[in-house]
Every structure is written in structure tokens, then in C-alpha cells.
Design a protein around this motif. Structure first.
Motif, PDB file in Angstrom:
ATOM      1  N   ARG A  52       5.871  -3.320  -0.440  1.00 29.50           N
ATOM      2  CA  ARG A  52       5.001  -4.419   0.007  1.00 29.50           C
ATOM      3  C   ARG A  52       3.634  -4.305  -0.657  1.00 29.50           C
ATOM      4  O   ARG A  52       3.273  -3.251  -1.183  1.00 29.50           O
ATOM      5  N   ALA A  53       2.895  -5.383  -0.613  1.00 20.96           N
ATOM      6  CA  ALA A  53       1.554  -5.396  -1.186  1.00 20.96           C
ATOM      7  C   ALA A  53       0.607  -4.585  -0.293  1.00 20.96           C
ATOM      8  O   ALA A  53       0.639  -4.710   0.933  1.00 20.96           O
ATOM      9  N   ILE A  54      -0.203  -3.749  -0.925  1.00 23.19           N
ATOM     10  CA  ILE A  54      -1.193  -2.938  -0.196  1.00 23.19           C
ATOM     11  C   ILE A  54      -2.587  -3.417  -0.596  1.00 23.19           C
ATOM     12  O   ILE A  54      -2.884  -3.575  -1.785  1.00 23.19           O
ATOM     13  N   TYR A  55      -3.414  -3.619   0.414  1.00 20.91           N
ATOM     14  CA  TYR A  55      -4.789  -4.069   0.206  1.00 20.91           C
ATOM     15  C   TYR A  55      -5.742  -3.039   0.795  1.00 20.91           C
ATOM     16  O   TYR A  55      -5.333  -2.131   1.520  1.00 20.91           O
ATOM     17  N   GLN A  56      -7.014  -3.196   0.502  1.00 19.81           N
ATOM     18  CA  GLN A  56      -8.018  -2.255   0.993  1.00 19.81           C
ATOM     19  C   GLN A  56      -7.932  -2.119   2.507  1.00 19.81           C
ATOM     20  O   GLN A  56      -8.025  -1.013   3.043  1.00 19.81           O
ATOM     21  N   LYS A  57      -7.739  -3.221   3.209  1.00 15.46           N
ATOM     22  CA  LYS A  57      -7.676  -3.194   4.677  1.00 15.46           C
ATOM     23  C   LYS A  57      -6.555  -2.260   5.156  1.00 15.46           C
ATOM     24  O   LYS A  57      -6.719  -1.552   6.156  1.00 15.46           O
ATOM     25  N   ASP A  58      -5.437  -2.244   4.442  1.00 14.06           N
ATOM     26  CA  ASP A  58      -4.325  -1.359   4.818  1.00 14.06           C
ATOM     27  C   ASP A  58      -4.734   0.104   4.702  1.00 14.06           C
ATOM     28  O   ASP A  58      -4.385   0.928   5.552  1.00 14.06           O
ATOM     29  N   ILE A  59      -5.472   0.429   3.646  1.00 14.72           N
ATOM     30  CA  ILE A  59      -5.939   1.809   3.442  1.00 14.72           C
ATOM     31  C   ILE A  59      -6.960   2.174   4.506  1.00 14.72           C
ATOM     32  O   ILE A  59      -6.946   3.286   5.041  1.00 14.72           O
ATOM     33  N   GLU A  60      -7.839   1.237   4.848  1.00 13.79           N
ATOM     34  CA  GLU A  60      -8.812   1.478   5.921  1.00 13.79           C
ATOM     35  C   GLU A  60      -8.098   1.848   7.210  1.00 13.79           C
ATOM     36  O   GLU A  60      -8.462   2.823   7.875  1.00 13.79           O
ATOM     37  N   GLU A  61      -7.087   1.072   7.562  1.00 13.79           N
ATOM     38  CA  GLU A  61      -6.352   1.314   8.811  1.00 13.79           C
ATOM     39  C   GLU A  61      -5.559   2.615   8.755  1.00 13.79           C
ATOM     40  O   GLU A  61      -5.574   3.389   9.706  1.00 13.79           O
ATOM     41  N   GLU A  62      -4.887   2.867   7.640  1.00 16.68           N
ATOM     42  CA  GLU A  62      -4.052   4.067   7.521  1.00 16.68           C
ATOM     43  C   GLU A  62      -4.880   5.343   7.604  1.00 16.68           C
ATOM     44  O   GLU A  62      -4.484   6.310   8.247  1.00 16.68           O
ATOM     45  N   ILE A  89      -1.503 -12.735  -5.174  1.00 17.44           N
ATOM     46  CA  ILE A  89      -0.872 -14.026  -5.442  1.00 17.44           C
ATOM     47  C   ILE A  89      -1.122 -14.968  -4.273  1.00 17.44           C
ATOM     48  O   ILE A  89      -1.369 -16.153  -4.465  1.00 17.44           O
ATOM     49  N   GLU A  90      -1.099 -14.427  -3.035  1.00 15.66           N
ATOM     50  CA  GLU A  90      -1.253 -15.241  -1.832  1.00 15.66           C
ATOM     51  C   GLU A  90      -2.701 -15.651  -1.565  1.00 15.66           C
ATOM     52  O   GLU A  90      -2.961 -16.729  -1.070  1.00 15.66           O
ATOM     53  N   ASP A  91      -3.637 -14.751  -1.855  1.00 13.94           N
ATOM     54  CA  ASP A  91      -5.047 -15.007  -1.535  1.00 13.94           C
ATOM     55  C   ASP A  91      -5.916 -14.439  -2.649  1.00 13.94           C
ATOM     56  O   ASP A  91      -6.091 -13.230  -2.747  1.00 13.94           O
ATOM     57  N   LYS A  92      -6.457 -15.297  -3.469  1.00 12.07           N
ATOM     58  CA  LYS A  92      -7.236 -14.874  -4.646  1.00 12.07           C
ATOM     59  C   LYS A  92      -8.496 -14.089  -4.271  1.00 12.07           C
ATOM     60  O   LYS A  92      -9.101 -13.443  -5.107  1.00 12.07           O
ATOM     61  N   ARG A  93      -8.917 -14.134  -2.994  1.00 11.00           N
ATOM     62  CA  ARG A  93     -10.092 -13.361  -2.559  1.00 11.00           C
ATOM     63  C   ARG A  93      -9.766 -11.884  -2.394  1.00 11.00           C
ATOM     64  O   ARG A  93     -10.657 -11.049  -2.335  1.00 11.00           O
ATOM     65  N   LEU A  94      -8.481 -11.559  -2.317  1.00 12.93           N
ATOM     66  CA  LEU A  94      -8.049 -10.179  -2.097  1.00 12.93           C
ATOM     67  C   LEU A  94      -7.510  -9.566  -3.373  1.00 12.93           C
ATOM     68  O   LEU A  94      -6.939 -10.262  -4.215  1.00 12.93           O
ATOM     69  N   ASN A  95      -7.685  -8.261  -3.487  1.00 12.41           N
ATOM     70  CA  ASN A  95      -7.106  -7.511  -4.594  1.00 12.41           C
ATOM     71  C   ASN A  95      -6.053  -6.558  -4.064  1.00 12.41           C
ATOM     72  O   ASN A  95      -6.326  -5.763  -3.159  1.00 12.41           O
ATOM     73  N   GLN A  96      -4.878  -6.646  -4.630  1.00  9.40           N
ATOM     74  CA  GLN A  96      -3.812  -5.721  -4.292  1.00  9.40           C
ATOM     75  C   GLN A  96      -4.112  -4.396  -4.996  1.00  9.40           C
ATOM     76  O   GLN A  96      -4.585  -4.376  -6.134  1.00  9.40           O
ATOM     77  N   ILE A  97      -3.860  -3.289  -4.307  1.00 10.65           N
ATOM     78  CA  ILE A  97      -4.072  -1.953  -4.868  1.00 10.65           C
ATOM     79  C   ILE A  97      -2.706  -1.442  -5.318  1.00 10.65           C
ATOM     80  O   ILE A  97      -1.796  -1.302  -4.507  1.00 10.65           O
ATOM     81  N   VAL A  98      -2.579  -1.180  -6.622  1.00 11.81           N
ATOM     82  CA  VAL A  98      -1.297  -0.714  -7.165  1.00 11.81           C
ATOM     83  C   VAL A  98      -1.498   0.590  -7.919  1.00 11.81           C
ATOM     84  O   VAL A  98      -2.568   0.851  -8.482  1.00 11.81           O
TER      85      VAL A  98
END
Length: 147
Positions: A52-62, A89-98
Motif C-alpha cells: 500500500r501507499a505510505i505517507y508521512q502521516k503513516d510514519i508519524e502514527e507508526e 496519484i490520489e492527492d497531489k498535495r501528498l507525497n508517497q514515501i517509497v
């Protein structure tokens, strides 16, 4: 006061300092350049969730860290060549972390590092003691979050 220090906060601080040193030593022993403690956990989290796509918010929570801390962590991982940010792809304001190829190449050493550190942390402890420690630590975290 029993022993040198009986304050929970002081003991936690000392534990984190020791843990950081051990992680730094283990990273150096595995030639994983510039890898610091939180980076290993963040990279492991990203790898485990590569479906799945991981974003900064996911890392903050984890990692239970705040936005500025997560941002600096991701900046360091990006500077060290372990991750890259790509527009969502879903929200251009967000950056996926890969993960980068460098991170993928080093994941075996990173996984081994995490397992080694976990082994050292649990050395000589029974499973019951580990579970008791986790229960107490989670309660302390909850105390701090609620106040």
C-alpha cells in the motif's frame, strides 16, 4: 530513592541513549551507511507495507512522532538515499514515501540489524517479562498522551 536512580523518566532516557548507541554500532558493523535508529524502524515499516501507499502521516502514527520530527526523519532518509518522495496519484498535495534501490539492497542488513537489537533487548527475559514490560510501557505512554 533506591539505587543510583529511581526516576522512571531518567531510566527511560538512559535506555534510549544506550539503544541509540547499539543501533549505531550494529549499523556500522553491517556497513549500512548513515543509518540511525528511527530510520531502521521507518524503513522496516515501509517495507512491511509495500502493498500500500505510505505517507508521512503513516510514519508519524507508526513511530508515535510529530509532524516536524517525521519530516526531518524522511528528509534524512532521503538525503541518505534510502527513500524518495513521489507525488500521490490520489492527492497531489501528498507525497508517497517509497524505498530506493539502495534501501532495497540494504533491507536484509536492516532486517538483521533490527532482529539483532531486539534479541539483545530481550536477552535473558522470559516471554512473560517481555509482555509485562510492553504492558507497563504502553500504560506509561498512555499516561503521557492523556496529560
Amino acid at each position: 530513592m533506591i539505587g543510583k536512580h529511581s526516576e522512571v523518566g531518567f531510566e527511560l532516557r538512559e535506555l534510549m541513549i544506550l539503544l541509540s548507541r547499539v543501533i549505531d554500532q550494529e549499523a556500522a558493523a553491517r556497513n549500512v551507511d548513515k543509518l540511525k535508529g528511527p530510520q531502521a524502524w521507518a524503513l522496516g515499516f515501509i517495507k512491511k507495507n509495500d502493498h500500500r501507499a505510505i505517507y508521512q502521516k503513516d510514519i508519524e502514527e507508526e513511530l508515535s512522532i510529530r509532524k516536524p520530527t517525521a519530516s526531518r526523519l524522511i528528509d534524512r532518509m532521503e538525503k541518505n538515499g534510502f527513500v524518495k518522495r513521489i507525488p500521490s496519484i490520489e492527492d497531489k498535495r501528498l507525497n508517497q514515501i517509497v524505498l530506493t534501490k539502495k534501501a532495497e539492497k540494504n533491507m536484509n542488513q536492516i532486517d538483521d540489524l533490527v532482529q539483532t537489537v531486539e534479541g539483545r533487548l530481550k536477552n535473558g527475559l522470559t516471554e512473560e517479562e517481555v509482555q509485562t514490560y510492553l504492558k507497563i510501557t504502553r500504560r506509561i505512554k498512555k499516561n503521557l498522551e492523556n496529560n
